[in-house]
Scaffold this motif. Structure first.
Motif, PDB file in Angstrom:
ATOM      1  N   ILE A   1       0.842  -1.203   0.000  1.00 44.13           N
ATOM      2  CA  ILE A   1       0.000   0.000   0.000  1.00 44.13           C
ATOM      3  C   ILE A   1       0.872   1.246   0.000  1.00 44.13           C
ATOM      4  N   LYS A   2       1.876   1.249   0.849  1.00 43.67           N
ATOM      5  CA  LYS A   2       2.797   2.387   0.923  1.00 43.67           C
ATOM      6  C   LYS A   2       3.494   2.620  -0.414  1.00 43.67           C
ATOM      7  N   GLY A   3       3.801   1.542  -1.125  1.00 44.84           N
ATOM      8  CA  GLY A   3       4.459   1.655  -2.425  1.00 44.84           C
ATOM      9  C   GLY A   3       3.500   1.854  -3.582  1.00 44.84           C
ATOM     10  N   HIS A   4       2.227   2.053  -3.282  1.00 38.58           N
ATOM     11  CA  HIS A   4       1.177   2.298  -4.280  1.00 38.58           C
ATOM     12  C   HIS A   4       0.996   1.118  -5.236  1.00 38.58           C
ATOM     13  N   LEU A   5       1.228  -0.094  -4.734  1.00 35.77           N
ATOM     14  CA  LEU A   5       1.021  -1.299  -5.525  1.00 35.77           C
ATOM     15  C   LEU A   5      -0.267  -2.018  -5.130  1.00 35.77           C
ATOM     16  N   LEU A   6      -0.912  -1.509  -4.085  1.00 36.03           N
ATOM     17  CA  LEU A   6      -2.133  -2.108  -3.562  1.00 36.03           C
ATOM     18  C   LEU A   6      -2.963  -0.987  -2.960  1.00 36.03           C
ATOM     19  N   GLU A   7      -4.258  -1.082  -3.114  1.00 31.38           N
ATOM     20  CA  GLU A   7      -5.165  -0.094  -2.528  1.00 31.38           C
ATOM     21  C   GLU A   7      -5.596  -0.558  -1.138  1.00 31.38           C
ATOM     22  N   GLU A   8      -5.851   0.367  -0.267  1.00 29.16           N
ATOM     23  CA  GLU A   8      -6.273   0.054   1.103  1.00 29.16           C
ATOM     24  C   GLU A   8      -7.505  -0.852   1.108  1.00 29.16           C
ATOM     25  N   ILE A   9      -8.413  -0.635   0.188  1.00 28.72           N
ATOM     26  CA  ILE A   9      -9.646  -1.429   0.128  1.00 28.72           C
ATOM     27  C   ILE A   9      -9.351  -2.905  -0.184  1.00 28.72           C
ATOM     28  N   GLU A  10      -8.193  -3.190  -0.769  1.00 27.41           N
ATOM     29  CA  GLU A  10      -7.808  -4.558  -1.128  1.00 27.41           C
ATOM     30  C   GLU A  10      -7.033  -5.260  -0.021  1.00 27.41           C
ATOM     31  N   ARG A  11      -6.759  -4.548   1.061  1.00 24.01           N
ATOM     32  CA  ARG A  11      -5.852  -5.037   2.094  1.00 24.01           C
ATOM     33  C   ARG A  11      -6.274  -6.377   2.704  1.00 24.01           C
ATOM     34  N   ALA A  12      -7.511  -6.495   3.147  1.00 24.15           N
ATOM     35  CA  ALA A  12      -7.951  -7.716   3.831  1.00 24.15           C
ATOM     36  C   ALA A  12      -7.822  -8.944   2.939  1.00 24.15           C
ATOM     37  N   ASP A  13      -8.253  -8.823   1.685  1.00 25.35           N
ATOM     38  CA  ASP A  13      -8.124  -9.951   0.760  1.00 25.35           C
ATOM     39  C   ASP A  13      -6.657 -10.257   0.467  1.00 25.35           C
ATOM     40  N   ALA A  14      -5.859  -9.210   0.341  1.00 24.45           N
ATOM     41  CA  ALA A  14      -4.429  -9.390   0.069  1.00 24.45           C
ATOM     42  C   ALA A  14      -3.756 -10.121   1.227  1.00 24.45           C
ATOM     43  N   VAL A  15      -4.064  -9.729   2.445  1.00 19.77           N
ATOM     44  CA  VAL A  15      -3.473 -10.376   3.622  1.00 19.77           C
ATOM     45  C   VAL A  15      -3.809 -11.863   3.610  1.00 19.77           C
ATOM     46  N   ARG A  16      -5.043 -12.186   3.354  1.00 21.66           N
ATOM     47  CA  ARG A  16      -5.479 -13.594   3.323  1.00 21.66           C
ATOM     48  C   ARG A  16      -4.713 -14.364   2.238  1.00 21.66           C
ATOM     49  N   SER A  17      -4.628 -13.802   1.046  1.00 22.23           N
ATOM     50  CA  SER A  17      -3.930 -14.468  -0.061  1.00 22.23           C
ATOM     51  C   SER A  17      -2.442 -14.621   0.206  1.00 22.23           C
ATOM     52  N   ILE A  18      -1.820 -13.562   0.669  1.00 15.32           N
ATOM     53  CA  ILE A  18      -0.375 -13.604   0.928  1.00 15.32           C
ATOM     54  C   ILE A  18      -0.066 -14.629   2.019  1.00 15.32           C
ATOM     55  N   ALA A  19      -0.879 -14.648   3.063  1.00 12.20           N
ATOM     56  CA  ALA A  19      -0.671 -15.620   4.147  1.00 12.20           C
ATOM     57  C   ALA A  19      -0.830 -17.053   3.644  1.00 12.20           C
ATOM     58  N   ASN A  20      -1.750 -17.272   2.731  1.00  8.02           N
ATOM     59  CA  ASN A  20      -1.970 -18.618   2.192  1.00  8.02           C
ATOM     60  C   ASN A  20      -0.811 -19.114   1.339  1.00  8.02           C
ATOM     61  N   HIS A  21      -0.093 -18.202   0.699  1.00  3.64           N
ATOM     62  CA  HIS A  21       0.940 -18.617  -0.253  1.00  3.64           C
ATOM     63  C   HIS A  21       2.362 -18.279   0.180  1.00  3.64           C
ATOM     64  N   GLY A  22       2.514 -17.436   1.179  1.00  2.00           N
ATOM     65  CA  GLY A  22       3.844 -17.048   1.619  1.00  2.00           C
ATOM     66  C   GLY A  22       4.519 -18.148   2.423  1.00  2.00           C
ATOM     67  N   THR A  23       5.841 -18.222   2.291  1.00  2.00           N
ATOM     68  CA  THR A  23       6.614 -19.220   3.025  1.00  2.00           C
ATOM     69  C   THR A  23       7.784 -18.554   3.737  1.00  2.00           C
ATOM     70  N   LEU A  24       8.346 -19.272   4.674  1.00  2.00           N
ATOM     71  CA  LEU A  24       9.419 -18.745   5.502  1.00  2.00           C
ATOM     72  C   LEU A  24      10.642 -18.343   4.689  1.00  2.00           C
ATOM     73  N   TYR A  25      11.034 -19.171   3.740  1.00  2.00           N
ATOM     74  CA  TYR A  25      12.241 -18.880   2.966  1.00  2.00           C
ATOM     75  C   TYR A  25      11.961 -18.791   1.469  1.00  2.00           C
ATOM     76  N   GLY A  26      10.759 -18.400   1.098  1.00  2.00           N
ATOM     77  CA  GLY A  26      10.412 -18.288  -0.314  1.00  2.00           C
ATOM     78  C   GLY A  26      10.981 -17.027  -0.935  1.00  2.00           C
ATOM     79  N   ASP A  27      10.854 -16.956  -2.251  1.00  2.00           N
ATOM     80  CA  ASP A  27      11.311 -15.744  -2.929  1.00  2.00           C
ATOM     81  C   ASP A  27      10.118 -14.986  -3.487  1.00  2.00           C
ATOM     82  N   GLY A  28      10.344 -13.728  -3.784  1.00  2.00           N
ATOM     83  CA  GLY A  28       9.274 -12.850  -4.235  1.00  2.00           C
ATOM     84  C   GLY A  28       8.640 -13.272  -5.536  1.00  2.00           C
ATOM     85  N   TYR A  29       9.461 -13.753  -6.464  1.00  2.00           N
ATOM     86  CA  TYR A  29       8.910 -14.187  -7.747  1.00  2.00           C
ATOM     87  C   TYR A  29       7.953 -15.364  -7.550  1.00  2.00           C
ATOM     88  N   ARG A  30       8.356 -16.364  -6.750  1.00  2.00           N
ATOM     89  CA  ARG A  30       7.518 -17.549  -6.534  1.00  2.00           C
ATOM     90  C   ARG A  30       6.210 -17.156  -5.851  1.00  2.00           C
TER      91      ARG A  30
END
Length: 172
Positions: free
Chosen positions: A32-61
């Motif tokens: 959001i700070k980098g203007h790549l996401l709107e505040e209104i999208e935050r809750a859905d984004a958090v859910r999606s990122i948490a579902n797919h993010g990993t401890l040692y993953g990379d940004g592209y993956r």
């Protein structure tokens, strides 16, 4: 008989869902700070990122998984920003480990100079307690040329992963 540490409450070693959510919230705020996401999208984004993010993953993956499974449309800049997720996740893991340490106060069962065997069969000698981590030894691994001066490389070994060796490499 084994001279390993038995912990009443095991050290946290995997990200919990709550830890993933906390890391995803930080990631969403950065987007959001980098203007790549709107505040209104935050809750859905958090859910999606948490579902797919990993401890040692990379940004592209992470970006690719979000595109493939959650319908995101990203670009190189966003993938670069997602590199931060694993750092946020590692911060959460370190905080959980620190809380575990403060609650359980594990004490080393082995001492400086003890010969140990690691899980992969390697052996080495404990030469101290790791001051930057939690409940960990520093170990000079046998046969590692980097363990000798001037490099003095050491393996960081959790208390519970160190097994005392008897003479001739046998486990206690």
């Amino acid at each position: 008989m084994s001279e390993t540490v038995t912990l009443e409450r095991p050290r946290p070693i995997t990200l919990t869902h709550a830890m993933k959510i906390a890391a995803a919230e930080k990631m969403a705020d950065q987007l959001i700070k980098g203007h790549l996401l709107e505040e209104i999208e935050r809750a859905d984004a958090v859910r999606s990122i948490a579902n797919h993010g990993t401890l040692y993953g990379d940004g592209y993956r992470l970006m690719k998984n979000l595109e493939d499974y959650d319908g995101w449309e990203g670009d190189f800049r966003m993938a670069e920003e997602f590199e931060a997720f694993s750092l946020f996740a590692q911060d959460e893991m370190k905080a959980a480990e620190k809380a575990w340490f403060e609650e359980t106060q594990p004490q080393p069962k082995l001492k400086k100079g003890d010969r140990i065997q690691l899980r992969r069969g390697e052996t080495g000698v404990i030469d101290g307690i790791y001051e930057y981590g939690v409940a960990q030894y520093t170990v000079a691994i046998d046969g590692d040329p980097q363990a000798l001066p001037p490099t003095n490389s050491r393996r960081i070994v959790r208390f519970e992963d160190a097994v005392l060796c008897l003479a001739d490499g046998e486990n206690a």
